[in-house]
Motif scaffolding. Structure first.
Motif, PDB file in Angstrom:
ATOM      1  N   CYS A 105       0.852  -1.187   0.000  1.00  0.00           N
ATOM      2  CA  CYS A 105       0.000   0.000   0.000  1.00  0.00           C
ATOM      3  C   CYS A 105       0.886   1.234   0.000  1.00  0.00           C
ATOM      4  O   CYS A 105       2.056   1.161   0.365  1.00  0.00           O
ATOM      5  CB  CYS A 105      -0.912   0.018   1.231  1.00  0.00           C
ATOM      6  N   GLU A 106       0.314   2.350  -0.424  1.00  0.00           N
ATOM      7  CA  GLU A 106       0.993   3.632  -0.242  1.00  0.00           C
ATOM      8  C   GLU A 106       0.593   4.165   1.124  1.00  0.00           C
ATOM      9  O   GLU A 106      -0.517   3.906   1.603  1.00  0.00           O
ATOM     10  CB  GLU A 106       0.572   4.618  -1.334  1.00  0.00           C
ATOM     11  N   ALA A 107       1.504   4.899   1.755  1.00  0.00           N
ATOM     12  CA  ALA A 107       1.215   5.415   3.091  1.00  0.00           C
ATOM     13  C   ALA A 107       2.057   6.654   3.343  1.00  0.00           C
ATOM     14  O   ALA A 107       3.013   6.928   2.613  1.00  0.00           O
ATOM     15  CB  ALA A 107       1.506   4.350   4.142  1.00  0.00           C
ATOM     16  N   THR A 108       1.704   7.370   4.398  1.00  0.00           N
ATOM     17  CA  THR A 108       2.466   8.541   4.820  1.00  0.00           C
ATOM     18  C   THR A 108       3.122   8.245   6.166  1.00  0.00           C
ATOM     19  O   THR A 108       2.472   7.717   7.075  1.00  0.00           O
ATOM     20  CB  THR A 108       1.533   9.766   4.962  1.00  0.00           C
ATOM     21  N   VAL A 109       4.403   8.564   6.276  1.00  0.00           N
ATOM     22  CA  VAL A 109       5.130   8.384   7.534  1.00  0.00           C
ATOM     23  C   VAL A 109       4.564   9.356   8.568  1.00  0.00           C
ATOM     24  O   VAL A 109       4.398  10.543   8.281  1.00  0.00           O
ATOM     25  CB  VAL A 109       6.639   8.643   7.336  1.00  0.00           C
ATOM     26  N   THR A 110       4.235   8.835   9.771  1.00  0.00           N
ATOM     27  CA  THR A 110       3.701   9.712  10.816  1.00  0.00           C
ATOM     28  C   THR A 110       4.704   9.939  11.941  1.00  0.00           C
ATOM     29  O   THR A 110       4.651  10.962  12.621  1.00  0.00           O
ATOM     30  CB  THR A 110       2.407   9.140  11.420  1.00  0.00           C
ATOM     31  N   LEU A 111       5.595   8.966  12.162  1.00  0.00           N
ATOM     32  CA  LEU A 111       6.552   9.096  13.271  1.00  0.00           C
ATOM     33  C   LEU A 111       7.744   8.178  13.008  1.00  0.00           C
ATOM     34  O   LEU A 111       7.575   7.046  12.580  1.00  0.00           O
ATOM     35  CB  LEU A 111       5.869   8.702  14.588  1.00  0.00           C
ATOM     36  N   VAL A 112       8.945   8.685  13.264  1.00  0.00           N
ATOM     37  CA  VAL A 112      10.155   7.861  13.201  1.00  0.00           C
ATOM     38  C   VAL A 112      10.886   8.029  14.524  1.00  0.00           C
ATOM     39  O   VAL A 112      11.125   9.160  14.968  1.00  0.00           O
ATOM     40  CB  VAL A 112      11.086   8.305  12.043  1.00  0.00           C
ATOM     41  N   ASP A 113      11.202   6.925  15.197  1.00  0.00           N
ATOM     42  CA  ASP A 113      12.016   7.010  16.421  1.00  0.00           C
ATOM     43  C   ASP A 113      12.933   5.791  16.484  1.00  0.00           C
ATOM     44  O   ASP A 113      13.052   5.051  15.505  1.00  0.00           O
ATOM     45  CB  ASP A 113      11.122   7.140  17.668  1.00  0.00           C
ATOM     46  N   ASP A 114      13.593   5.591  17.639  1.00  0.00           N
ATOM     47  CA  ASP A 114      14.571   4.502  17.767  1.00  0.00           C
ATOM     48  C   ASP A 114      13.956   3.134  17.514  1.00  0.00           C
ATOM     49  O   ASP A 114      14.655   2.206  17.114  1.00  0.00           O
ATOM     50  CB  ASP A 114      15.173   4.507  19.180  1.00  0.00           C
ATOM     51  N   THR A 115      12.645   2.993  17.767  1.00  0.00           N
ATOM     52  CA  THR A 115      12.021   1.673  17.632  1.00  0.00           C
ATOM     53  C   THR A 115      11.677   1.346  16.189  1.00  0.00           C
ATOM     54  O   THR A 115      11.527   0.180  15.832  1.00  0.00           O
ATOM     55  CB  THR A 115      10.737   1.576  18.488  1.00  0.00           C
ATOM     56  N   GLY A 116      11.528   2.378  15.337  1.00  0.00           N
ATOM     57  CA  GLY A 116      11.182   2.117  13.940  1.00  0.00           C
ATOM     58  C   GLY A 116      10.306   3.212  13.375  1.00  0.00           C
ATOM     59  O   GLY A 116      10.317   4.354  13.858  1.00  0.00           O
ATOM     60  N   ALA A 117       9.527   2.856  12.351  1.00  0.00           N
ATOM     61  CA  ALA A 117       8.714   3.846  11.637  1.00  0.00           C
ATOM     62  C   ALA A 117       7.231   3.526  11.772  1.00  0.00           C
ATOM     63  O   ALA A 117       6.827   2.360  11.735  1.00  0.00           O
ATOM     64  CB  ALA A 117       9.103   3.856  10.159  1.00  0.00           C
ATOM     65  N   ARG A 118       6.429   4.575  11.949  1.00  0.00           N
ATOM     66  CA  ARG A 118       4.969   4.422  11.973  1.00  0.00           C
ATOM     67  C   ARG A 118       4.383   5.123  10.768  1.00  0.00           C
ATOM     68  O   ARG A 118       4.900   6.157  10.315  1.00  0.00           O
ATOM     69  CB  ARG A 118       4.381   5.004  13.252  1.00  0.00           C
ATOM     70  N   LEU A 119       3.280   4.554  10.260  1.00  0.00           N
ATOM     71  CA  LEU A 119       2.622   5.058   9.054  1.00  0.00           C
ATOM     72  C   LEU A 119       1.162   5.356   9.363  1.00  0.00           C
ATOM     73  O   LEU A 119       0.618   4.860  10.360  1.00  0.00           O
ATOM     74  CB  LEU A 119       2.697   4.008   7.933  1.00  0.00           C
ATOM     75  N   ASP A 120       0.518   6.125   8.488  1.00  0.00           N
ATOM     76  CA  ASP A 120      -0.909   6.401   8.710  1.00  0.00           C
ATOM     77  C   ASP A 120      -1.777   5.192   8.352  1.00  0.00           C
ATOM     78  O   ASP A 120      -2.907   5.073   8.818  1.00  0.00           O
ATOM     79  CB  ASP A 120      -1.354   7.641   7.928  1.00  0.00           C
ATOM     80  N   ARG A 121      -1.240   4.283   7.528  1.00  0.00           N
ATOM     81  CA  ARG A 121      -1.951   3.044   7.164  1.00  0.00           C
ATOM     82  C   ARG A 121      -0.914   1.999   6.797  1.00  0.00           C
ATOM     83  O   ARG A 121       0.202   2.352   6.400  1.00  0.00           O
ATOM     84  CB  ARG A 121      -2.906   3.293   5.994  1.00  0.00           C
ATOM     85  N   THR A 122      -1.260   0.717   6.967  1.00  0.00           N
ATOM     86  CA  THR A 122      -0.256  -0.297   6.642  1.00  0.00           C
ATOM     87  C   THR A 122      -0.885  -1.645   6.300  1.00  0.00           C
ATOM     88  O   THR A 122      -2.022  -1.936   6.715  1.00  0.00           O
ATOM     89  CB  THR A 122       0.744  -0.486   7.808  1.00  0.00           C
ATOM     90  N   VAL A 123      -0.123  -2.439   5.543  1.00  0.00           N
ATOM     91  CA  VAL A 123      -0.497  -3.831   5.281  1.00  0.00           C
ATOM     92  C   VAL A 123       0.297  -4.777   6.188  1.00  0.00           C
ATOM     93  O   VAL A 123       0.097  -5.987   6.149  1.00  0.00           O
ATOM     94  CB  VAL A 123      -0.243  -4.217   3.805  1.00  0.00           C
ATOM     95  N   PHE A 124       1.201  -4.231   7.018  1.00  0.00           N
ATOM     96  CA  PHE A 124       2.047  -5.046   7.905  1.00  0.00           C
ATOM     97  C   PHE A 124       1.264  -5.454   9.162  1.00  0.00           C
ATOM     98  O   PHE A 124       0.819  -4.598   9.930  1.00  0.00           O
ATOM     99  CB  PHE A 124       3.291  -4.258   8.331  1.00  0.00           C
ATOM    100  N   TYR A 125       1.147  -6.769   9.384  1.00  0.00           N
ATOM    101  CA  TYR A 125       0.474  -7.291  10.580  1.00  0.00           C
ATOM    102  C   TYR A 125       1.450  -7.260  11.762  1.00  0.00           C
ATOM    103  O   TYR A 125       2.555  -7.799  11.668  1.00  0.00           O
ATOM    104  CB  TYR A 125       0.001  -8.728  10.318  1.00  0.00           C
ATOM    105  N   PRO A 126       1.063  -6.638  12.897  1.00  0.00           N
ATOM    106  CA  PRO A 126       1.952  -6.624  14.064  1.00  0.00           C
ATOM    107  C   PRO A 126       1.784  -7.895  14.897  1.00  0.00           C
ATOM    108  O   PRO A 126       0.669  -8.426  15.004  1.00  0.00           O
ATOM    109  CB  PRO A 126       1.464  -5.404  14.840  1.00  0.00           C
ATOM    110  N   THR A 127       2.886  -8.378  15.478  1.00  0.00           N
ATOM    111  CA  THR A 127       2.852  -9.555  16.338  1.00  0.00           C
ATOM    112  C   THR A 127       1.656  -9.492  17.279  1.00  0.00           C
ATOM    113  O   THR A 127       1.459  -8.493  17.971  1.00  0.00           O
ATOM    114  CB  THR A 127       4.136  -9.627  17.189  1.00  0.00           C
ATOM    115  N   GLY A 128       0.839 -10.554  17.271  1.00  0.00           N
ATOM    116  CA  GLY A 128      -0.311 -10.565  18.165  1.00  0.00           C
ATOM    117  C   GLY A 128      -1.168 -11.784  17.942  1.00  0.00           C
ATOM    118  O   GLY A 128      -1.184 -12.353  16.843  1.00  0.00           O
ATOM    119  N   GLY A 129      -1.865 -12.204  19.004  1.00  0.00           N
ATOM    120  CA  GLY A 129      -2.733 -13.374  18.897  1.00  0.00           C
ATOM    121  C   GLY A 129      -1.948 -14.637  18.556  1.00  0.00           C
ATOM    122  O   GLY A 129      -2.502 -15.579  18.005  1.00  0.00           O
ATOM    123  N   GLY A 130      -0.662 -14.645  18.874  1.00  0.00           N
ATOM    124  CA  GLY A 130       0.173 -15.801  18.580  1.00  0.00           C
ATOM    125  C   GLY A 130       0.846 -15.735  17.224  1.00  0.00           C
ATOM    126  O   GLY A 130       1.783 -16.483  16.957  1.00  0.00           O
TER     127      GLY A 130
END
Ligand SMILES: [Zn+2]
Length: 239
Positions: A15-40
């Motif tokens: 997907c196309e997205a806009t960067v909302t925040l960059v810090d030591d942990t990584g990058a955040r976007l306004d929208r994403t297709v990346f699934y974050p670790t969760g529910g096993g």
């Protein structure tokens, strides 16, 4: 916050997205297709393509510790590219589809396993290489019988669908909650139900294939007695 495109359509690879925040942990976007670790289920890997064509390799995806948004975690050695990212920039976010599709196959297979083993689940892990489910039970389990059961449900090609219900509807139907360790995500007022037609129905926020036939040759590679009251079932993909 991050719009979670994978919740409505698990087949989106980019997907196309806009960067909302960059810090030591990584990058955040306004929208994403990346699934974050969760529910096993393990978080996605992939790349963020910058406007100049360079690609920032993403090794993992996690929910932000501050509860806001999804963090795209860079692979080692990507610091210079991470530093080049700025809030407001447009990027293309693309997941490693081969890896994610294995997560989806295994994840859907764990639902089939829940239908074959009618006991509460008290642990779950889904990766690209294997999946494992821990059942709260004392009876022995037959590895070959479970593999045969999975093969039958895959061959029967059951459609897999999702729909949303309200928290109140879920509260009125507590038998829908199969898992003791993974509670359905509440608080937003609605819960996503995952239905494998004629086989399984339970709240789940993970990513799944659209039909059990898409799971392919998933087999039980190991059954073990993890404790007096826990039986662990490990799934693999047959070569
Ligand atoms: Zn699921």
């Amino acid at each position: 916050m991050t719009e979670e495109l994978f919740r409505e359509d698990a087949t989106l690879a980019e997907c196309e997205a806009t960067v909302t925040l960059v810090d030591d942990t990584g990058a955040r976007l306004d929208r994403t297709v990346f699934y974050p670790t969760g529910g096993g289920q393990a978080g996605d890997a992939g790349v963020l393509r910058l406007p100049d064509g360079r690609e920032l390799a993403i090794a993992d995806t996690r929910k932000g510790h501050d509860g806001r948004g999804i963090v795209h975690v860079p692979a080692p050695g990507q610091q210079a590219l991470l530093d080049a990212l700025q809030a407001g920039q447009r990027v293309v976010a693309r997941i490693d589809w081969q890896r994610r599709h294995r997560h989806m196959r295994f994840h859907t297979a764990t639902h089939l396993l829940c239908a074959l083993v009618p006991h509460p689940v008290d642990g779950c892990s889904i990766t690209a290489g294997y999946a494992r489910l821990d059942f709260h039970m004392t009876e022995p389990l037959d590895k070959d019988a479970l593999s045969a059961g999975l093969a039958r449900l895959v061959a029967e090609a059951h459609p897999v669908r999702q729909r949303w219900i309200s928290d109140a509807e879920l509260d009125a139907n507590p038998q829908l909650v199969r898992s003791m360790s993974v509670q359905p995500p509440r608080g937003s007022g609605r819960v996503r139900l995952l239905e494998i037609e004629g086989v399984d129905l339970q709240p789940c926020g993970g990513t799944h294939v659209a039909n059990t036939a898409e799971i392919g040759p998933v087999i039980v590679t190991k059954v073990e007695k993890k404790s007096a009251s826990t039986r662990r079932v490990v799934l693999g993909i047959a070569d």
